[in-house]
Design an enzyme around this catalytic site. Structure first.
Site, mmCIF file in Angstrom:
data_model
loop_
_atom_site.group_PDB
_atom_site.id
_atom_site.type_symbol
_atom_site.label_atom_id
_atom_site.label_comp_id
_atom_site.label_asym_id
_atom_site.label_seq_id
_atom_site.Cartn_x
_atom_site.Cartn_y
_atom_site.Cartn_z
ATOM 1 C CG ASP A 8 -1.922 -0.823 1.167
ATOM 2 O OD1 ASP A 8 -1.957 -2.152 0.374
ATOM 3 O OD2 ASP A 8 -2.485 -0.699 2.255
ATOM 4 C CE LYS A 106 -4.008 -4.008 1.699
ATOM 5 N NZ LYS A 106 -4.751 -3.532 2.088
ATOM 6 C CB CYS A 151 -1.571 -2.635 6.000
ATOM 7 S SG CYS A 151 -3.479 -1.822 5.315
#
Ligand SMILES: [Zn+2]
Length: 202
Positions: A8, A106, A151
């Site tokens: 990310d 995701k 995450c």
């Protein structure tokens, strides 16, 4: 085989983004510097529809960072972030993406959040990442990115359960809540995850 998993590294998680991780931009040169040392590089993107359940804006009367429960699972409500196809969901422009072989997205199901790169937050659906990495022959998995306490943490935890030998790259990750992360780091070490820096890899 040595694999780098970049989590990310997206504009909305940068200091000028909608869900800023402090100093998030500082990891980008460190991630770029180590890429040559890996046999395989994979990245993830948080990739939400606009009506995603994790956005406070989609819950009447709720504010950013409120905690609610969805199907019995605690959910922090976030500012709108990483909406599919927007500039905020794009990788940081300085991230070298040439060597990224595959991108796993995701959080695409509007009804559930997905912190981990491997599973949604209820562990109901797999992203297919574990199978992909195994088929590619990954043994050692190095994780980095944003945010370290969310995450990246959830991903590394799942990666250990999937049987990968895991390394967390400290200077290629930044936490949203650095104090909370200090505790999580101890639990990561207890799980057998090795703490390394980009200098150790170079
Ligand atoms: Zn998200």
């Amino acid at each position: 085989m040595k694999t780098l998993l970049i989590i990310d590294v997206q504009n909305d998680f940068m200091p000028n983004g909608s869900l800023p991780v402090p100093y998030g931009n500082e990891i980008v040169p460190n991630i770029n510097a180590i890429q040559d040392k890996f046999d395989l590089i994979v990245a993830t993107q948080d990739w939400h529809p606009r009506d995603h359940v994790s956005f406070a804006n989609n819950h009447e009367g709720k504010s950013n960072f409120d905690e609610i429960k969805i199907h019995g699972v605690p959910q922090t409500l976030w500012p709108d972030h990483c909406v599919q196809g927007t500039e905020g969901a794009a990788f940081h422009p300085d991230l070298n993406t040439n060597k990224i072989e595959t991108i796993f997205r995701k959080g695409t199901d509007k009804t559930i959040d997905s912190y981990s790169a491997f599973y949604d937050n209820r562990h109901l659906k797999s992203t297919g990442l574990a199978g992909y990495l195994k088929e590619k022959g990954t043994s050692a998995l190095y994780l980095c990115g944003l945010a370290a306490d969310i995450c990246v943490y959830f991903s590394v935890r799942d990666a250990v359960k999937e049987g990968f030998s895991c390394f967390f790259i400290e200077d290629a990750s930044k936490a949203l809540d650095t104090k909370a992360f200090e505790k999580l780091k101890k639990s990561m070490v207890a799980m057998g995850i090795k703490m390394v820096t980009s200098a150790d890899i170079l």
